[in-house]
Motif scaffolding. Structure first.
Motif, PDB file in Angstrom:
ATOM      1  N   VAL A   1     -12.940 -37.298  52.101  1.00 41.14           N
ATOM      2  CA  VAL A   1     -13.389 -36.090  51.411  1.00 41.14           C
ATOM      3  C   VAL A   1     -12.307 -35.039  51.575  1.00 41.14           C
ATOM      4  CG1 VAL A   1     -15.829 -36.605  51.712  1.00 41.14           C
ATOM      5  CG2 VAL A   1     -14.636 -35.243  53.434  1.00 41.14           C
ATOM      6  N   PRO A   2     -12.229 -34.089  50.667  1.00 40.95           N
ATOM      7  CA  PRO A   2     -11.170 -33.068  50.743  1.00 40.95           C
ATOM      8  C   PRO A   2     -11.194 -32.333  52.075  1.00 40.95           C
ATOM      9  CG  PRO A   2     -12.224 -32.996  48.607  1.00 40.95           C
ATOM     10  CD  PRO A   2     -13.031 -33.936  49.442  1.00 40.95           C
ATOM     11  N   GLY A   3     -10.019 -32.194  52.680  1.00 39.78           N
ATOM     12  CA  GLY A   3      -9.905 -31.455  53.925  1.00 39.78           C
ATOM     13  C   GLY A   3     -10.175 -32.269  55.162  1.00 39.78           C
TER      14      GLY A   3
ATOM     15  N   PRO B   1     -26.176 -37.825  50.394  1.00 36.62           N
ATOM     16  CA  PRO B   1     -25.150 -36.884  49.914  1.00 36.62           C
ATOM     17  C   PRO B   1     -23.879 -36.914  50.760  1.00 36.62           C
ATOM     18  CG  PRO B   1     -27.301 -35.856  49.805  1.00 36.62           C
ATOM     19  CD  PRO B   1     -27.487 -37.183  50.500  1.00 36.62           C
ATOM     20  N   GLU B   2     -24.011 -37.158  52.041  1.00 28.59           N
ATOM     21  CA  GLU B   2     -22.832 -37.195  52.908  1.00 28.59           C
ATOM     22  C   GLU B   2     -21.972 -38.434  52.698  1.00 28.59           C
ATOM     23  OE1 GLU B   2     -26.016 -36.708  53.843  1.00 28.59           O
ATOM     24  OE2 GLU B   2     -26.441 -37.663  55.789  1.00 28.59           O
ATOM     25  N   ASP B   3     -22.418 -39.375  51.875  1.00 27.58           N
ATOM     26  CA  ASP B   3     -21.584 -40.518  51.512  1.00 27.58           C
ATOM     27  C   ASP B   3     -20.631 -40.176  50.375  1.00 27.58           C
ATOM     28  OD1 ASP B   3     -24.484 -42.575  51.981  1.00 27.58           O
ATOM     29  OD2 ASP B   3     -22.776 -42.372  53.346  1.00 27.58           O
ATOM     30  N   THR B   4     -20.782 -39.001  49.797  1.00 29.01           N
ATOM     31  CA  THR B   4     -19.897 -38.576  48.722  1.00 29.01           C
ATOM     32  C   THR B   4     -18.458 -38.512  49.210  1.00 29.01           C
ATOM     33  OG1 THR B   4     -21.628 -37.304  47.601  1.00 29.01           O
ATOM     34  CG2 THR B   4     -19.342 -36.677  47.160  1.00 29.01           C
ATOM     35  N   ALA B   5     -17.577 -39.210  48.508  1.00 27.19           N
ATOM     36  CA  ALA B   5     -16.168 -39.287  48.905  1.00 27.19           C
ATOM     37  C   ALA B   5     -15.412 -40.110  47.878  1.00 27.19           C
ATOM     38  CB  ALA B   5     -16.026 -39.932  50.283  1.00 27.19           C
ATOM     39  N   VAL B   6     -14.098 -40.121  48.007  1.00 28.65           N
ATOM     40  CA  VAL B   6     -13.278 -41.092  47.294  1.00 28.65           C
ATOM     41  C   VAL B   6     -13.164 -42.315  48.204  1.00 28.65           C
ATOM     42  CG1 VAL B   6     -11.044 -41.618  46.276  1.00 28.65           C
ATOM     43  CG2 VAL B   6     -12.013 -39.313  46.051  1.00 28.65           C
ATOM     44  N   TYR B   7     -13.507 -43.465  47.680  1.00 32.01           N
ATOM     45  CA  TYR B   7     -13.481 -44.703  48.448  1.00 32.01           C
ATOM     46  C   TYR B   7     -12.226 -45.488  48.087  1.00 32.01           C
ATOM     47  CZ  TYR B   7     -18.155 -43.945  50.216  1.00 32.01           C
ATOM     48  OH  TYR B   7     -19.246 -43.424  50.876  1.00 32.01           O
ATOM     49  N   TYR B   8     -11.518 -45.929  49.121  1.00 32.40           N
ATOM     50  CA  TYR B   8     -10.260 -46.643  48.953  1.00 32.40           C
ATOM     51  C   TYR B   8     -10.365 -48.054  49.521  1.00 32.40           C
ATOM     52  CZ  TYR B   8      -8.149 -42.049  48.120  1.00 32.40           C
ATOM     53  OH  TYR B   8      -7.828 -40.809  47.633  1.00 32.40           O
ATOM     54  N   CYS B   9      -9.812 -48.991  48.805  1.00 36.35           N
ATOM     55  CA  CYS B   9      -9.686 -50.360  49.294  1.00 36.35           C
ATOM     56  C   CYS B   9      -8.353 -50.496  50.032  1.00 36.35           C
ATOM     57  CB  CYS B   9      -9.737 -51.313  48.103  1.00 36.35           C
ATOM     58  SG  CYS B   9      -9.599 -53.060  48.531  1.00 36.35           S
TER      59      CYS B   9
ATOM     60  N   TYR C   1      -1.700 -52.131  52.259  1.00 36.52           N
ATOM     61  CA  TYR C   1      -1.692 -51.814  50.838  1.00 36.52           C
ATOM     62  C   TYR C   1      -2.964 -51.028  50.532  1.00 36.52           C
ATOM     63  CZ  TYR C   1       1.737 -55.584  50.822  1.00 36.52           C
ATOM     64  OH  TYR C   1       2.816 -56.379  51.099  1.00 36.52           O
ATOM     65  N   TRP C   2      -2.848 -50.101  49.581  1.00 39.58           N
ATOM     66  CA  TRP C   2      -3.988 -49.255  49.210  1.00 39.58           C
ATOM     67  C   TRP C   2      -4.239 -49.310  47.712  1.00 39.58           C
ATOM     68  CZ3 TRP C   2      -6.959 -46.892  52.835  1.00 39.58           C
ATOM     69  CH2 TRP C   2      -6.431 -46.730  54.117  1.00 39.58           C
ATOM     70  N   GLY C   3      -5.528 -49.220  47.364  1.00 38.71           N
ATOM     71  CA  GLY C   3      -5.885 -49.044  45.974  1.00 38.71           C
ATOM     72  C   GLY C   3      -5.792 -47.585  45.587  1.00 38.71           C
ATOM     73  N   GLN C   4      -6.109 -47.287  44.333  1.00 42.13           N
ATOM     74  CA  GLN C   4      -5.976 -45.924  43.825  1.00 42.13           C
ATOM     75  C   GLN C   4      -7.170 -45.050  44.172  1.00 42.13           C
ATOM     76  OE1 GLN C   4      -6.951 -48.464  42.049  1.00 42.13           O
ATOM     77  NE2 GLN C   4      -8.708 -47.760  40.830  1.00 42.13           N
ATOM     78  N   GLY C   5      -8.258 -45.665  44.605  1.00 46.24           N
ATOM     79  CA  GLY C   5      -9.456 -44.925  44.967  1.00 46.24           C
ATOM     80  C   GLY C   5     -10.457 -44.836  43.836  1.00 46.24           C
ATOM     81  N   THR C   6     -11.729 -44.756  44.203  1.00 48.89           N
ATOM     82  CA  THR C   6     -12.794 -44.587  43.220  1.00 48.89           C
ATOM     83  C   THR C   6     -13.791 -43.561  43.777  1.00 48.89           C
ATOM     84  OG1 THR C   6     -14.445 -45.730  41.855  1.00 48.89           O
ATOM     85  CG2 THR C   6     -14.179 -46.539  44.100  1.00 48.89           C
ATOM     86  N   GLN C   7     -14.205 -42.631  42.925  1.00 50.02           N
ATOM     87  CA  GLN C   7     -15.072 -41.543  43.357  1.00 50.02           C
ATOM     88  C   GLN C   7     -16.522 -42.003  43.421  1.00 50.02           C
ATOM     89  OE1 GLN C   7     -14.329 -38.113  44.189  1.00 50.02           O
ATOM     90  NE2 GLN C   7     -16.472 -38.171  44.857  1.00 50.02           N
ATOM     91  N   VAL C   8     -17.169 -41.712  44.540  1.00 45.65           N
ATOM     92  CA  VAL C   8     -18.607 -41.920  44.696  1.00 45.65           C
ATOM     93  C   VAL C   8     -19.237 -40.559  44.964  1.00 45.65           C
ATOM     94  CG1 VAL C   8     -20.423 -42.921  46.133  1.00 45.65           C
ATOM     95  CG2 VAL C   8     -18.401 -44.276  45.531  1.00 45.65           C
ATOM     96  N   SER C   9     -20.181 -40.188  44.129  1.00 48.53           N
ATOM     97  CA  SER C   9     -20.870 -38.898  44.287  1.00 48.53           C
ATOM     98  C   SER C   9     -22.375 -39.152  44.391  1.00 48.53           C
ATOM     99  CB  SER C   9     -20.570 -37.979  43.102  1.00 48.53           C
ATOM    100  OG  SER C   9     -19.192 -37.698  43.008  1.00 48.53           O
ATOM    101  N   VAL C  10     -22.979 -38.602  45.437  1.00 57.09           N
ATOM    102  CA  VAL C  10     -24.417 -38.764  45.657  1.00 57.09           C
ATOM    103  C   VAL C  10     -25.053 -37.387  45.583  1.00 57.09           C
ATOM    104  CG1 VAL C  10     -26.216 -39.664  47.160  1.00 57.09           C
ATOM    105  CG2 VAL C  10     -23.926 -40.697  47.181  1.00 57.09           C
ATOM    106  N   SER C  11     -25.815 -37.176  44.527  1.00 55.31           N
ATOM    107  CA  SER C  11     -26.391 -35.850  44.304  1.00 55.31           C
ATOM    108  C   SER C  11     -27.605 -35.954  43.394  1.00 55.31           C
ATOM    109  CB  SER C  11     -25.348 -34.929  43.665  1.00 55.31           C
ATOM    110  OG  SER C  11     -25.912 -33.682  43.325  1.00 55.31           O
ATOM    111  N   SER C  12     -28.554 -35.061  43.606  1.00 56.32           N
ATOM    112  CA  SER C  12     -29.719 -35.008  42.737  1.00 56.32           C
ATOM    113  C   SER C  12     -29.495 -34.010  41.606  1.00 56.32           C
ATOM    114  CB  SER C  12     -30.962 -34.629  43.539  1.00 56.32           C
ATOM    115  OG  SER C  12     -30.756 -33.420  44.242  1.00 56.32           O
TER     116      SER C  12
END
Length: 117
Positions: free
Chosen positions: A40-42, A87-95, A106-117
Motif C-alpha cells: 500500500v502507498p507509504g 478493507p485492510e486487504d486493499t493493496a497492489v498485489y505482486y507475484c 523476478y517480479w510481476g507488474q502488480g494487480t490492484q485489489v480494492s475492498v470497499s463497500s
C-alpha cells in the motif's frame, strides 16, 4: 530470464472473494519459490504467501484461514484465492519468483485489489 504476468485483481465488497493468477514464462527450470506480496502507498511491500518448488506453503498471519496459495506446475501458474476479504486487504498485489540457480528474484507488474463497500 523469467517473466511474470498477474491477473484477477479488482473491486470487491467486504466479505467477498477474488482469485489472482500469475503466469510465468521463460526459463521455468530456474524458478524456485513463488510468492505473493502486497503493498500500500507509504508502506513496505509485505509477504502474503509463499509456495516452494516442493509445495511447502507459508502464510502471513494476517491472511491465514482466508487466503490459499496454489501452484499449477503444468501451466507454470501460481494462484492466490482470497476469501472473506477485508478493507485492510486493499493493496497492489505482486507475484514473485525466486531464481534457484543464480539467486535473485523476478517480479510481476502488480494487480490492484480494492475492498470497499
Amino acid at each position: 530470464q523469467v517473466q511474470l504476468a498477474e491477473s484477477g485483481g479488482g473491486l470487491v465488497q467486504p466479505g467477498g472473494s477474488l482469485r489472482l493468477s500469475c503466469a510465468a514464462s521463460g526459463n521455468m527450470y530456474i524458478i524456485g519459490d513463488m510468492a505473493w506480496y502486497r503493498q500500500v502507498p507509504g508502506k513496505e511491500r509485505e509477504l502474503v504467501a509463499v509456495i516452494s518448488r516442493d509445495g511447502t506453503i507459508m502464510y502471513a498471519d494476517s491472511v491465514k484461514g482466508r487466503f490459499t496459495i496454489s501452484r499449477d506446475y503444468a501451466k507454470s501458474t501460481v494462484y492466490l484465492q482470497m476469501n472473506s476479504l477485508k478493507p485492510e486487504d486493499t493493496a497492489v498485489y505482486y507475484c514473485n519468483a525466486g531464481n534457484r540457480v543464480f539467486g535473485g528474484n523476478y517480479w510481476g507488474q502488480g494487480t490492484q485489489v480494492s475492498v470497499s463497500s
